[in-house]
Design a protein around this motif. Sequence first.
Motif, PDB file in Angstrom:
ATOM      1  N   THR A 275      -7.172  12.759  -7.267  1.00  0.00           N
ATOM      2  CA  THR A 275      -6.164  12.356  -6.352  1.00  0.00           C
ATOM      3  C   THR A 275      -6.734  11.574  -5.117  1.00  0.00           C
ATOM      4  OG1 THR A 275      -6.761  14.356  -5.089  1.00  0.00           O
ATOM      5  CG2 THR A 275      -5.013  14.717  -6.530  1.00  0.00           C
ATOM      6  N   VAL A 276      -5.796  10.527  -4.815  1.00  0.00           N
ATOM      7  CA  VAL A 276      -6.396   9.694  -3.687  1.00  0.00           C
ATOM      8  C   VAL A 276      -5.180   9.692  -2.794  1.00  0.00           C
ATOM      9  CG1 VAL A 276      -7.652   8.176  -5.154  1.00  0.00           C
ATOM     10  CG2 VAL A 276      -5.284   7.824  -5.007  1.00  0.00           C
ATOM     11  N   GLU A 277      -5.396   9.265  -1.383  1.00  0.00           N
ATOM     12  CA  GLU A 277      -4.495   9.172  -0.470  1.00  0.00           C
ATOM     13  C   GLU A 277      -3.704   7.699  -0.225  1.00  0.00           C
ATOM     14  OE1 GLU A 277      -7.226  11.748   2.785  1.00  0.00           O
ATOM     15  OE2 GLU A 277      -6.615   9.588   3.242  1.00  0.00           O
ATOM     16  N   ALA A 278      -4.323   6.789  -0.838  1.00  0.00           N
ATOM     17  CA  ALA A 278      -3.494   5.631  -0.918  1.00  0.00           C
ATOM     18  C   ALA A 278      -4.115   4.725  -2.232  1.00  0.00           C
ATOM     19  CB  ALA A 278      -4.088   4.739   0.214  1.00  0.00           C
ATOM     20  N   LEU A 279      -3.052   3.664  -2.516  1.00  0.00           N
ATOM     21  CA  LEU A 279      -2.964   2.910  -3.256  1.00  0.00           C
ATOM     22  C   LEU A 279      -2.424   1.454  -3.088  1.00  0.00           C
ATOM     23  CD1 LEU A 279      -2.382   3.610  -7.377  1.00  0.00           C
ATOM     24  CD2 LEU A 279      -0.858   1.720  -6.028  1.00  0.00           C
ATOM     25  N   ALA A 280      -3.552   0.539  -3.447  1.00  0.00           N
ATOM     26  CA  ALA A 280      -3.052  -0.823  -2.733  1.00  0.00           C
ATOM     27  C   ALA A 280      -2.874  -1.686  -4.226  1.00  0.00           C
ATOM     28  CB  ALA A 280      -4.141  -1.513  -2.197  1.00  0.00           C
ATOM     29  N   VAL A 281      -1.774  -2.343  -4.222  1.00  0.00           N
ATOM     30  CA  VAL A 281      -1.038  -3.223  -5.196  1.00  0.00           C
ATOM     31  C   VAL A 281      -1.076  -4.772  -4.779  1.00  0.00           C
ATOM     32  CG1 VAL A 281       0.755  -3.884  -6.869  1.00  0.00           C
ATOM     33  CG2 VAL A 281       0.331  -1.655  -6.087  1.00  0.00           C
ATOM     34  N   LYS A 282      -1.671  -5.609  -5.636  1.00  0.00           N
ATOM     35  CA  LYS A 282      -1.686  -6.860  -5.522  1.00  0.00           C
ATOM     36  C   LYS A 282      -1.481  -7.748  -6.777  1.00  0.00           C
ATOM     37  CE  LYS A 282      -3.819 -10.944  -3.205  1.00  0.00           C
ATOM     38  NZ  LYS A 282      -2.568 -11.336  -2.353  1.00  0.00           N
ATOM     39  N   ASP A 283      -0.575  -8.607  -6.870  1.00  0.00           N
ATOM     40  CA  ASP A 283      -0.102  -9.547  -7.997  1.00  0.00           C
ATOM     41  C   ASP A 283       0.074  -8.602  -9.323  1.00  0.00           C
ATOM     42  OD1 ASP A 283      -0.483 -11.831  -6.398  1.00  0.00           O
ATOM     43  OD2 ASP A 283      -2.582 -11.883  -6.775  1.00  0.00           O
ATOM     44  N   GLY A 284       0.511  -7.485  -8.941  1.00  0.00           N
ATOM     45  CA  GLY A 284       1.281  -6.729 -10.236  1.00  0.00           C
ATOM     46  C   GLY A 284       0.047  -5.730 -10.602  1.00  0.00           C
ATOM     47  N   LYS A 285      -0.997  -6.033  -9.844  1.00  0.00           N
ATOM     48  CA  LYS A 285      -2.186  -5.052 -10.396  1.00  0.00           C
ATOM     49  C   LYS A 285      -2.650  -4.100  -9.491  1.00  0.00           C
ATOM     50  CE  LYS A 285      -4.181  -7.951 -13.965  1.00  0.00           C
ATOM     51  NZ  LYS A 285      -5.273  -8.759 -14.487  1.00  0.00           N
ATOM     52  N   ILE A 286      -3.313  -2.976  -9.568  1.00  0.00           N
ATOM     53  CA  ILE A 286      -3.878  -1.922  -8.705  1.00  0.00           C
ATOM     54  C   ILE A 286      -5.130  -2.655  -8.082  1.00  0.00           C
ATOM     55  CG2 ILE A 286      -4.870   0.227  -8.187  1.00  0.00           C
ATOM     56  CD1 ILE A 286      -3.065   1.163 -10.842  1.00  0.00           C
ATOM     57  N   LEU A 287      -4.997  -2.855  -6.726  1.00  0.00           N
ATOM     58  CA  LEU A 287      -6.139  -3.569  -6.186  1.00  0.00           C
ATOM     59  C   LEU A 287      -7.206  -2.517  -5.720  1.00  0.00           C
ATOM     60  CD1 LEU A 287      -7.304  -5.939  -4.694  1.00  0.00           C
ATOM     61  CD2 LEU A 287      -5.993  -5.574  -2.850  1.00  0.00           C
ATOM     62  N   ALA A 288      -6.747  -1.416  -5.277  1.00  0.00           N
ATOM     63  CA  ALA A 288      -7.707  -0.341  -4.680  1.00  0.00           C
ATOM     64  C   ALA A 288      -7.095   1.069  -4.711  1.00  0.00           C
ATOM     65  CB  ALA A 288      -8.091  -0.614  -3.507  1.00  0.00           C
TER      66      ALA A 288
ATOM     67  N   ILE B  73       0.863  -1.199  -0.140  1.00  0.00           N
ATOM     68  CA  ILE B  73       0.041  -0.089   0.085  1.00  0.00           C
ATOM     69  C   ILE B  73       1.050   1.091   0.005  1.00  0.00           C
ATOM     70  CG2 ILE B  73      -1.808   1.428   1.117  1.00  0.00           C
ATOM     71  CD1 ILE B  73      -2.803  -1.434   2.477  1.00  0.00           C
ATOM     72  N   TYR B  74       0.780   2.068  -1.048  1.00  0.00           N
ATOM     73  CA  TYR B  74       1.612   3.215  -0.994  1.00  0.00           C
ATOM     74  C   TYR B  74       0.601   4.518  -0.631  1.00  0.00           C
ATOM     75  CZ  TYR B  74       4.515   0.919  -4.595  1.00  0.00           C
ATOM     76  OH  TYR B  74       5.392  -0.048  -4.966  1.00  0.00           O
ATOM     77  N   LEU B  75       1.227   5.379   0.466  1.00  0.00           N
ATOM     78  CA  LEU B  75       0.777   6.437   1.118  1.00  0.00           C
ATOM     79  C   LEU B  75       1.723   7.309   1.586  1.00  0.00           C
ATOM     80  CD1 LEU B  75       1.175   5.453   4.148  1.00  0.00           C
ATOM     81  CD2 LEU B  75      -0.495   4.120   3.981  1.00  0.00           C
ATOM     82  N   GLY B  76       0.989   8.409   1.921  1.00  0.00           N
ATOM     83  CA  GLY B  76       2.061   9.483   2.495  1.00  0.00           C
ATOM     84  C   GLY B  76       2.603  10.598   1.510  1.00  0.00           C
ATOM     85  N   GLY B  77       2.097  10.601   0.284  1.00  0.00           N
ATOM     86  CA  GLY B  77       2.508  11.418  -0.724  1.00  0.00           C
ATOM     87  C   GLY B  77       1.391  11.693  -1.651  1.00  0.00           C
TER      88      GLY B  77
ATOM     89  N   ALA C  79      -7.496   5.740   5.244  1.00  0.00           N
ATOM     90  CA  ALA C  79      -8.315   4.703   6.155  1.00  0.00           C
ATOM     91  C   ALA C  79      -9.169   3.782   5.608  1.00  0.00           C
ATOM     92  CB  ALA C  79      -9.334   5.508   6.918  1.00  0.00           C
ATOM     93  N   ASP C  80      -9.734   3.993   4.236  1.00  0.00           N
ATOM     94  CA  ASP C  80     -10.535   2.745   3.725  1.00  0.00           C
ATOM     95  C   ASP C  80      -9.657   1.880   3.118  1.00  0.00           C
ATOM     96  OD1 ASP C  80     -12.896   4.262   4.298  1.00  0.00           O
ATOM     97  OD2 ASP C  80     -13.089   4.990   2.193  1.00  0.00           O
ATOM     98  N   VAL C  81      -8.653   2.408   2.395  1.00  0.00           N
ATOM     99  CA  VAL C  81      -7.798   1.324   1.741  1.00  0.00           C
ATOM    100  C   VAL C  81      -7.140   0.246   2.866  1.00  0.00           C
ATOM    101  CG1 VAL C  81      -5.448   1.096   0.339  1.00  0.00           C
ATOM    102  CG2 VAL C  81      -7.403   2.763  -0.320  1.00  0.00           C
ATOM    103  N   GLU C  82      -6.682   1.028   3.891  1.00  0.00           N
ATOM    104  CA  GLU C  82      -5.989   0.275   4.772  1.00  0.00           C
ATOM    105  C   GLU C  82      -6.773  -0.804   5.458  1.00  0.00           C
ATOM    106  OE1 GLU C  82      -1.830   2.275   6.752  1.00  0.00           O
ATOM    107  OE2 GLU C  82      -3.596   2.992   7.405  1.00  0.00           O
ATOM    108  N   LYS C  83      -8.082  -0.184   5.927  1.00  0.00           N
ATOM    109  CA  LYS C  83      -9.255  -0.932   6.519  1.00  0.00           C
ATOM    110  C   LYS C  83      -9.564  -2.303   5.597  1.00  0.00           C
ATOM    111  CE  LYS C  83     -13.585  -0.564   8.648  1.00  0.00           C
ATOM    112  NZ  LYS C  83     -14.860  -0.555   7.754  1.00  0.00           N
ATOM    113  N   ALA C  84      -9.594  -2.058   4.398  1.00  0.00           N
ATOM    114  CA  ALA C  84     -10.026  -3.116   3.328  1.00  0.00           C
ATOM    115  C   ALA C  84      -8.796  -4.084   3.082  1.00  0.00           C
ATOM    116  CB  ALA C  84     -10.685  -2.716   2.381  1.00  0.00           C
ATOM    117  N   HIS C  85      -7.524  -3.522   3.008  1.00  0.00           N
ATOM    118  CA  HIS C  85      -6.359  -4.197   2.268  1.00  0.00           C
ATOM    119  C   HIS C  85      -5.437  -4.381   3.063  1.00  0.00           C
ATOM    120  CE1 HIS C  85      -9.234  -4.326  -1.017  1.00  0.00           C
ATOM    121  NE2 HIS C  85      -9.296  -3.121  -1.135  1.00  0.00           N
ATOM    122  N   LYS C  86      -5.020  -4.002   4.319  1.00  0.00           N
ATOM    123  CA  LYS C  86      -3.904  -4.104   5.059  1.00  0.00           C
ATOM    124  C   LYS C  86      -3.944  -5.484   5.785  1.00  0.00           C
ATOM    125  CE  LYS C  86      -1.089  -2.061   8.522  1.00  0.00           C
ATOM    126  NZ  LYS C  86      -0.908  -0.728   9.295  1.00  0.00           N
ATOM    127  N   GLY C  87      -3.125  -6.473   5.190  1.00  0.00           N
ATOM    128  CA  GLY C  87      -2.967  -7.678   5.975  1.00  0.00           C
ATOM    129  C   GLY C  87      -1.748  -7.620   6.611  1.00  0.00           C
TER     130      GLY C  87
END
Length: 592
Positions: free
Chosen positions: A69-82, A54-58, A87-95
């Motif tokens: 613009t978004v606050e966070a970007l999640a990546v899985k298996d080489g693709k953008i997941l979310a 998960i990319y965030l902080g910039g 808050a939303d991205v971390e809640k849903a995708h931070k494992g």
Amino acid sequence: MLATMGIAGRVLAALAALAFTLSSGCAKSPTAGAGIPVEPGAATGATSVAADAIYLGGDIVTINDAQPTVEALAVKDGKILAVGTRADVEKAHKGASTRIVNLAGKTLLPAFIDGHSHYFNSLLVANQCKLYAPPSGPAKDVDSIIAALRQFSADRKIPKGELIVGYGYDDTVMPGGRLLNRDDLDQAFPDNPVLINHVSMHGVVLNSLAMKKYGYSAKTETPPGGVIVRKPGTSEPYGLIMETAYLPVLNQAEPMTREQEIEWTRAGQMLYAEAGITTAHEGATHFAQLEAIKRATDAGANIIDVVAMPFITDLEKAVAAFPVSTWGTYDKRLKIGGVKITIDGSPQGRTALFTQPYLTGGPGGEKDWRGELTFPKDMVNQMVKTVYDMGVPLYLHANGDGAIDAFFKAHEFAAADDLTRDRDVTMIHAQFTRKDQIPLYAKYRIRPSYYTLHTYYFAEAHIKNRGRQQAMYISPMRDSIDAGLHPTNHTDFVVAPLDQMFMLWSAVNRVSRAGEAIGADQRVTPLEGLKAMTLWGAEQYGEEASKGSLEPGKLADLVVLDANPLKVSPQDIKGIKVLETIKEGRTIYSAK
Ligand SMILES: [Zn+2]
């Protein structure tokens, strides 16, 4: 003359053969990865799937108008997941094993998509002497060219008899019109053949040993569409050999060894990765080059995607080796993306075709010189029709307004059944488009791929050769966007260096080497300039479902910059640095 009849004859024969053997296939290029519909503003994607990172902080600039613009970007298996709020991205995708990447104030964007360059040359220039004019290189005059070549050949301990090659020579900036000639090179290198590539990549200057090697002499006639500068008062070839006259050099290019193909592929692709590019364009692929690219691809050398455009003269061979049914799909990061046709030269080389004469005559001293088509008009028409009938994308090089007119005529010939259907056509350079030609691009659905770097590198030459009014209107990106077009922008590397931020700066500022505004009314916004090197580039390759913006389902092809091009002052864009380049979730370049 005979040589060119030979070329023309071969092309016609090949086109005739193709007309019999081709059934039209492969319409729009298929794409990898399907876009998932996005709910604007929401963190999207499947919930409770743990992301790899998960990319965030910039700043995260999505190039998606629906969610800029978004606050966070999640990546899985080489693709953008979310994408979405932190808050939303971390809640849903931070494992438990999700890597959190803190951008620490840096800017994340979609990786750059190369609108047009000569990828294959990137493999070669690692072994050539860089002769760009300042600020991109050392070549401010003939003496500095010779000094750079001497240094290069000493550093590399090039033995007697071996070919010495330079690239980036720009005759238009040589002070006092004192141009590089055969005698200069002979004096410095009497025992080595020397080949200096013109910055347009449409010609060379050779010394005497190189002339002999490639078969040029006082008896060599200048073929139609070609230029051979002669020593004053003699018929000895002396300076630039351009366009069709230079084909013997291209045709005798020495092949790389198998090991070099792989090693140089990696080195060449790193030049793109360092520039933030994850999709590279091979702008006019001759068959031997296509075979070399394919061998390196099969050996697993590719770290970025490469889109290759077989050159029209080699189409028959390309189709025999790569059936049309395989075009438009990546195989181990290589895709055959369409056919390249070149119909004129370069404006700085005074070989582009215009409707009005050059103010400075022709490159060989011709009077009332307008430039020429590379191939006769009827052949251009037939070539365009061949590509349309194949149903594959066309990339057509046209620089002067006369060549652009000739293309529109060819389109009217080849697309007579339906002039306004989208046939996936990109006009490469389109630099001296006239204002009255813009509506035709829109009507015929032709995408211009512009070259705004000329407002910096070649503006003075264009003013001298073409006059202020035409020079100010080069690469009219503003009018094109306003007409509803989605132009791309390109470096034409190795003609200009691979520097995407400098390219963006040129589109946004349009300022010459001399500091003069070149067509301020054609400036674009930084966001438009970014689209021309991301989303609209993806569209050009039919890959907008998988690339070009930061949206769930698209590939995680990303670039990290040290500043946000949308926030710095426009003149500072050129100072922005690429810090990291990520291809499908994997870092392929890091400035650290
Ligand atoms: Zn090019």
